[in-house]
Design a protein around this motif. Structure first.
Motif, PDB file in Angstrom:
ATOM      1  N   THR A 125       0.818  -1.216   0.000  1.00 34.51           N
ATOM      2  CA  THR A 125       0.000   0.000   0.000  1.00 34.51           C
ATOM      3  C   THR A 125       0.849   1.263   0.000  1.00 34.51           C
ATOM      4  OG1 THR A 125      -0.186   0.039   2.424  1.00 34.51           O
ATOM      5  CG2 THR A 125      -1.883  -1.153   1.206  1.00 34.51           C
ATOM      6  N   GLY A 126       2.021   1.233   0.631  1.00 32.56           N
ATOM      7  CA  GLY A 126       2.854   2.434   0.691  1.00 32.56           C
ATOM      8  C   GLY A 126       3.291   2.901  -0.679  1.00 32.56           C
ATOM      9  N   THR A 127       3.877   1.998  -1.460  1.00 33.15           N
ATOM     10  CA  THR A 127       4.350   2.377  -2.793  1.00 33.15           C
ATOM     11  C   THR A 127       3.191   2.680  -3.738  1.00 33.15           C
ATOM     12  OG1 THR A 127       5.662   1.663  -4.700  1.00 33.15           O
ATOM     13  CG2 THR A 127       4.569  -0.070  -3.449  1.00 33.15           C
ATOM     14  N   LEU A 128       2.084   1.932  -3.605  1.00 31.83           N
ATOM     15  CA  LEU A 128       0.952   2.153  -4.509  1.00 31.83           C
ATOM     16  C   LEU A 128       0.327   3.525  -4.300  1.00 31.83           C
ATOM     17  CD1 LEU A 128      -0.775  -1.350  -4.480  1.00 31.83           C
ATOM     18  CD2 LEU A 128       0.313  -0.231  -6.422  1.00 31.83           C
ATOM     19  N   PHE A 129       0.158   3.939  -3.048  1.00 27.27           N
ATOM     20  CA  PHE A 129      -0.466   5.236  -2.822  1.00 27.27           C
ATOM     21  C   PHE A 129       0.509   6.384  -3.032  1.00 27.27           C
ATOM     22  CE2 PHE A 129      -3.764   2.584  -1.085  1.00 27.27           C
ATOM     23  CZ  PHE A 129      -4.909   3.261  -1.488  1.00 27.27           C
ATOM     24  N   ALA A 130       1.816   6.109  -2.902  1.00 21.43           N
ATOM     25  CA  ALA A 130       2.802   7.110  -3.327  1.00 21.43           C
ATOM     26  C   ALA A 130       2.692   7.336  -4.826  1.00 21.43           C
ATOM     27  CB  ALA A 130       4.206   6.655  -2.943  1.00 21.43           C
ATOM     28  N   ALA A 131       2.515   6.246  -5.573  1.00 15.49           N
ATOM     29  CA  ALA A 131       2.324   6.366  -7.019  1.00 15.49           C
ATOM     30  C   ALA A 131       1.007   7.040  -7.346  1.00 15.49           C
ATOM     31  CB  ALA A 131       2.387   4.979  -7.663  1.00 15.49           C
ATOM     32  N   ASP A 132      -0.036   6.720  -6.567  1.00 11.22           N
ATOM     33  CA  ASP A 132      -1.341   7.320  -6.802  1.00 11.22           C
ATOM     34  C   ASP A 132      -1.303   8.836  -6.613  1.00 11.22           C
ATOM     35  OD1 ASP A 132      -4.206   7.178  -7.274  1.00 11.22           O
ATOM     36  OD2 ASP A 132      -4.466   7.545  -5.144  1.00 11.22           O
TER      37      ASP A 132
ATOM     38  N   PHE B 204       5.701   0.720  10.090  1.00 10.33           N
ATOM     39  CA  PHE B 204       7.115   0.341  10.062  1.00 10.33           C
ATOM     40  C   PHE B 204       7.414  -0.722   9.009  1.00 10.33           C
ATOM     41  CE2 PHE B 204       7.191   1.482  14.837  1.00 10.33           C
ATOM     42  CZ  PHE B 204       7.321   2.823  14.521  1.00 10.33           C
ATOM     43  N   GLY B 205       6.399  -1.192   8.313  1.00  7.72           N
ATOM     44  CA  GLY B 205       6.615  -2.214   7.298  1.00  7.72           C
ATOM     45  C   GLY B 205       6.788  -3.592   7.914  1.00  7.72           C
ATOM     46  N   LEU B 206       6.788  -4.622   7.084  1.00  7.19           N
ATOM     47  CA  LEU B 206       6.899  -5.997   7.569  1.00  7.19           C
ATOM     48  C   LEU B 206       8.194  -6.206   8.344  1.00  7.19           C
ATOM     49  CD1 LEU B 206       5.879  -8.928   7.661  1.00  7.19           C
ATOM     50  CD2 LEU B 206       7.044  -9.310   5.480  1.00  7.19           C
ATOM     51  N   ALA B 207       9.316  -5.728   7.799  1.00  3.02           N
ATOM     52  CA  ALA B 207      10.602  -5.939   8.469  1.00  3.02           C
ATOM     53  C   ALA B 207      10.629  -5.262   9.832  1.00  3.02           C
ATOM     54  CB  ALA B 207      11.740  -5.422   7.590  1.00  3.02           C
TER      55      ALA B 207
ATOM     56  N   GLY C   4      10.927   3.447  -8.843  1.00  4.10           N
ATOM     57  CA  GLY C   4      11.374   4.323  -7.772  1.00  4.10           C
ATOM     58  C   GLY C   4      10.292   5.099  -7.061  1.00  4.10           C
ATOM     59  N   LEU C   5       9.072   4.573  -7.018  1.00  5.14           N
ATOM     60  CA  LEU C   5       7.980   5.257  -6.333  1.00  5.14           C
ATOM     61  C   LEU C   5       7.833   4.669  -4.935  1.00  5.14           C
ATOM     62  CD1 LEU C   5       5.505   5.406  -9.339  1.00  5.14           C
ATOM     63  CD2 LEU C   5       6.730   7.322  -8.317  1.00  5.14           C
ATOM     64  N   PHE C   6       8.431   5.359  -3.961  1.00  9.00           N
ATOM     65  CA  PHE C   6       8.441   4.892  -2.585  1.00  9.00           C
ATOM     66  C   PHE C   6       7.647   5.835  -1.704  1.00  9.00           C
ATOM     67  CE2 PHE C   6      12.421   3.357  -4.447  1.00  9.00           C
ATOM     68  CZ  PHE C   6      12.384   2.012  -4.123  1.00  9.00           C
TER      69      PHE C   6
ATOM     70  N   ASP D  17       8.183  -1.302   3.186  1.00  7.03           N
ATOM     71  CA  ASP D  17       7.081  -0.489   2.682  1.00  7.03           C
ATOM     72  C   ASP D  17       6.047  -0.288   3.789  1.00  7.03           C
ATOM     73  OD1 ASP D  17       5.776   0.752   0.314  1.00  7.03           O
ATOM     74  OD2 ASP D  17       4.232  -0.739   0.718  1.00  7.03           O
ATOM     75  N   PRO D  18       5.746   0.960   4.190  1.00  3.52           N
ATOM     76  CA  PRO D  18       4.747   1.176   5.247  1.00  3.52           C
ATOM     77  C   PRO D  18       3.351   0.810   4.758  1.00  3.52           C
ATOM     78  CG  PRO D  18       5.412   3.274   4.298  1.00  3.52           C
ATOM     79  CD  PRO D  18       6.300   2.231   3.687  1.00  3.52           C
ATOM     80  N   GLN D  19       2.604   0.142   5.616  1.00  6.26           N
ATOM     81  CA  GLN D  19       1.267  -0.321   5.248  1.00  6.26           C
ATOM     82  C   GLN D  19       0.208   0.472   6.001  1.00  6.26           C
ATOM     83  OE1 GLN D  19       1.225  -2.976   2.750  1.00  6.26           O
ATOM     84  NE2 GLN D  19       3.252  -2.028   2.877  1.00  6.26           N
ATOM     85  N   THR D  20      -0.828   0.850   5.308  1.00  7.58           N
ATOM     86  CA  THR D  20      -2.013   1.441   5.926  1.00  7.58           C
ATOM     87  C   THR D  20      -3.115   0.388   5.944  1.00  7.58           C
ATOM     88  OG1 THR D  20      -1.427   3.639   5.100  1.00  7.58           O
ATOM     89  CG2 THR D  20      -3.695   3.307   5.808  1.00  7.58           C
ATOM     90  N   ALA D  21      -3.748   0.225   7.111  1.00  2.82           N
ATOM     91  CA  ALA D  21      -4.802  -0.792   7.273  1.00  2.82           C
ATOM     92  C   ALA D  21      -4.297  -2.153   6.816  1.00  2.82           C
ATOM     93  CB  ALA D  21      -6.061  -0.394   6.514  1.00  2.82           C
TER      94      ALA D  21
END
Length: 757
Positions: free
Chosen positions: A586-593, A635-638, A672-674, A703-707
């Motif tokens: 979700t982090g990279t996708l909404f950065a791209a959005d 904080f992402g999965l890691a 490179g969309l982070f 990648d930070p996740q929302t919900a």
């Protein structure tokens, strides 16, 4: 002093994402109007371009080439996108009734929902035929058919197209071309395909000139397509023995087919009959020369759903495209209180009809010609039209030299002056209580039903209170859906700790707007909140509202749990399986959005997962003896797994290829969309094995996740049954993503591999 954002004083709502509205959105983005909020209500984020549909079926265009992606287009136009279907109008209250959302309020409305094929009058057509509209349903069935033929090329296939207008003829040619080419590629004869076309008239394409009608008949016959002219379809039924559809014609002809495609004359959407708008005898919206409805001056309509009272024309895409600029102009003028301009469609129009094999017919009036040049001409026109919605200006939107609707002259105050007024808040609460049931909890002594300075609740004997809070700005502009996403995100901490939600407080910031607009936005937010809380079985007991430059929302969530049944981040044991319930990205996708570079279908898929509650997953993990659990968020999965590893005094091995990934996330990371939080999350990389740092999935660890979903450690013996229960409960992408290992001898608390070892 910070410059205040424009106050929202007027809502312009576009219903339907047809060609006309797509052009309106592009023009609006070039010159947005301060104080005017534009909203698009559509059930499709990828709207098919009708001019390319037959060639897409034939395999000459890709999905993206033949569809307008409305999400980046609406972002460019600074337009809210609400993905839902209109089912009615409340003209008195000026609201659009939606299938799955609360009603949408409007000051100015425009309708461009298209038409639907008339199937209800023919017995069996609705059950056994594939209607040409909605197009996505047609294309899903078509893709399945292509895959079936590819998997069983030796098996004969029989198909039928009902309707001999231009649409039916072009679809038949496209179907034939694609399947014959596929069979040839697989070494099978074209005779394996039998394609029938039924038409009630004596000639095909009655709307075109005589030469075109005769030429199209010759093209179809030369291709071996079986023409059944003067053969009205009277019934479609199911053959019990073969499972095929039986198409019965007016002459007594009966043809067995595997699929039947229905491409008859257009009919109007059924919900218009009860709308209160002025309609034609056929049920289409009657509009005047300015594209306003004859009954309501603030309601416009365009495209196939509308008929011009003084200039009726066939339902053809060319007219919808031509209506785009005048509709955009007149909507703008209406908002400003300026005179509108009339639009008069041309009597004759050029029709470019695909005949396959690189040829097309150019037809206008009594003149027609078929040639490869016409095909290349059509291809050029179609690609140029679609490029207008992909090649959007970046950072250079023109400022509109237009008069803005009246805006309150004073700047909004800070401090307590920034609160939403009591009138707006009371109206929003009144409506949401009327439309959505409240969770009734005996634990609430003082709450919203009898407001006081604070809520008062009881805690069940022997249980402890688990508290968490989260708050963030909106990542989508649909407040109803955003509220559900935000609530799911905030409740995740409770579920991860094995607690049940008890009560919730809301923190809401609505954009600067008039009191009426604030009340409407609060209603949408509270409606989404109440819907989410029904699933959680927890009441909203209070909160705080302010106005600000953008929509933001948070919740203080209180849960209860037995102190002996709490799930902690610590507790993992070597040998435990690590199970993740939700895909990453979700982090990279909404950065791209945010940059208009994410495909609409990627974001809609992400939203679907972000709306899936964690409640059932938490219960399943407890049932299968989970030793530790957390929700995967910022904080992402890691980062979150490292917290569990450190708290448990163990290490972990992750299988990169096992990680579930949202569609599009790998593509956006590659360019490179982070997320802006991604660099900080990378600090955890010092504790992660770098062996596979070049792997395309590796960046998703940070990648930070929302919900996001839940990550749990489950005893290995229970892993398979736990995963099966998750899948049955709807967590289809849940996966075992790694194992807990003994404490690491090195700094690498997380070891990565491609296969489980």
């Amino acid at each position: 002093m910070m410059q205040a954002e424009p106050t929202i004083v007027m809502d312009v709502v576009l219903v339907g994402g047809g060609h006309t509205h797509a052009l309106v959105l592009r023009q609006w983005g070039m010159a947005p109007m301060p104080g005017v909020r534009l909203t698009l209500l559509t059930d499709l984020v990828d709207t098919p371009y009708s001019g390319m549909l037959p060639s897409y079926v034939a395999g000459r265009y890709s999905f993206d080439e033949a569809h307008i992606d409305l999400r980046p287009l609406t972002r460019f136009a600074q337009c809210r996108l609400v993905v839902d279907r209109a089912v009615g109008l409340d003209l008195a209250q000026q609201r659009v009734l939606c299938a799955n959302h609360p009603p949408l309020a409007y000051d100015v409305l425009s309708i461009d929902t298209g038409s639907t094929p008339a199937t209800l009058s023919v017995p069996g057509a609705a059950e056994y035929a594939i209607a040409a509209k909605p197009v996505p349903a047609l294309l899903r069935q078509w893709q399945q058919l292509v895959e079936n033929v590819a998997a069983n090329p030796q098996k004969p296939v029989s198909l039928a197209v009902v309707g001999g207008g231009i649409g039916g003829v072009e679809l038949a040619i496209g179907i034939h071309e694609r399947l014959v080419n596929l069979l040839d590629t697989l070494g099978q004869p074209a005779a394996n395909l039998a394609l029938h076309l039924f038409h009630r008239g004596e000639e095909l394409a009655p709307e075109r000139n005589r030469w075109t009608r005769r030429r199209l008949e010759r093209v179809l016959r030369d291709r071996g397509i079986h023409l059944h002219l003067s053969e009205a379809v009277k019934e479609i039924c199911l053959d019990e023995g073969s499972g095929q559809r039986v198409v019965r014609g007016s002459s007594g002809l009966a043809v067995k087919c595997d699929r039947v495609f229905w491409v008859t004359s257009a009919s109007a959407p059924a919900w218009l009959q009860e709308s209160g708008l002025s309609l034609t005898d056929e049920g289409f919206i009657q509009i005047g020369d300015t594209l306003q409805t004859l009954s309501h001056s603030n309601v416009f309509a365009a495209g196939d759903v509308a008929t011009m009272a003084r200039h009726p024309r066939p339902k053809a895409g060319v007219f919808a495209v031509r209506q785009g600029p005048p509709l955009a102009h007149n909507l703008r003028c209406f908002v400003q209180g300026q005179p509108l301009k009339p639009f008069r469609p041309q009597h004759q129009f050029l029709s470019l009809i695909e005949t396959g094999n690189g040829k097309a017919i150019a037809d206008r009036g009594p003149v027609a010609i078929e040639s490869p040049l016409a095909h290349r001409w059509k291809d050029h026109i179609d690609r140029k039209f679609m490029a207008r919605f992909r090649d959007l200006p970046v950072g250079g939107m023109a400022q509109a030299a237009v008069k803005t609707p009246a805006v309150p002259p004073s700047l909004p105050c800070a401090g307590c002056g920034s609160k939403v007024g009591s009138t707006a808040l009371a109206e929003a609460l009144r409506r949401v209580r009327q439309d959505f049931p409240e969770v009734d909890s005996e634990a609430v002594l003082i709450g919203l039903n009898a407001p006081d300075d604070a809520a008062v609740v009881t805690v069940p004997p022997g249980q402890v209170m688990v508290q968490t809070v989260d708050y963030f700005t909106a990542l989508i502009d649909d407040p109803f859906t955003f509220a559900q996403i935000c609530l799911k995100h905030c409740l995740g901490d409770l579920y991860a700790m094995g607690a049940q939600p008890h009560t919730v407080l809301a923190l809401v910031q609505v954009p600067y707007a008039t009191p009426a607009k604030q009340a409407e936005m609060l209603y949408q937010i509270l409606a989404g909140t109440f819907k989410g809380l029904l699933a959680a079985n927890a009441p909203l007991v209070g909160g705080h509202t302010v106005v600000g430059p953008q929509l933001a929302l948070g919740f203080a969530c209180n849960g209860v749990a037995s102190p002996n049944a709490l799930l902690r981040k610590g507790g993992m044991q070597p040998g435990d399986a690590l199970i993740l319930t939700q895909p990453l990205g979700t982090g990279t996708l909404f950065a791209a959005d945010m940059q208009g570079k994410a495909k609409g279908r990627w974001i809609e898929d992400a939203i679907a997962h972000m709306l899936t509650p964690n409640q059932a997953a938490a219960h399943i993990f407890r049932t299968h003896g989970a030793t530790a659990c957390t929700d995967v968020t910022g904080f992402g999965l890691a980062g979150h797994l490292l917290e569990m590893v450190r708290a448990s005094g163990v290490a972990a091995a992750l299988t990169l290829d096992a990680l579930p990934v949202l569609p599009g996330a790998i593509e956006t990371l590659k360019v490179g969309l982070f997320s802006s939080l991604h660099p900080q999350n990378l600090q955890a990389a010092d504790f992660v094995d770098h062996t596979w740092s070049d792997h395309p999935i590796y960046p998703l660890l940070f990648d930070p996740q929302t919900a996001g979903g839940l990550l749990a450690a489950v005893p290995n013996a229970a892993a398979n049954s736990c995963l099966a229960d998750l899948h049955r409960q709807g967590y289809k992408t849940a996966a075992v993503v790694g194992r807990v290992t003994p404490a690491a001898d090195t700094a690498h608390a997380l070891v990565l591999d491609l296969e489980e070892g």
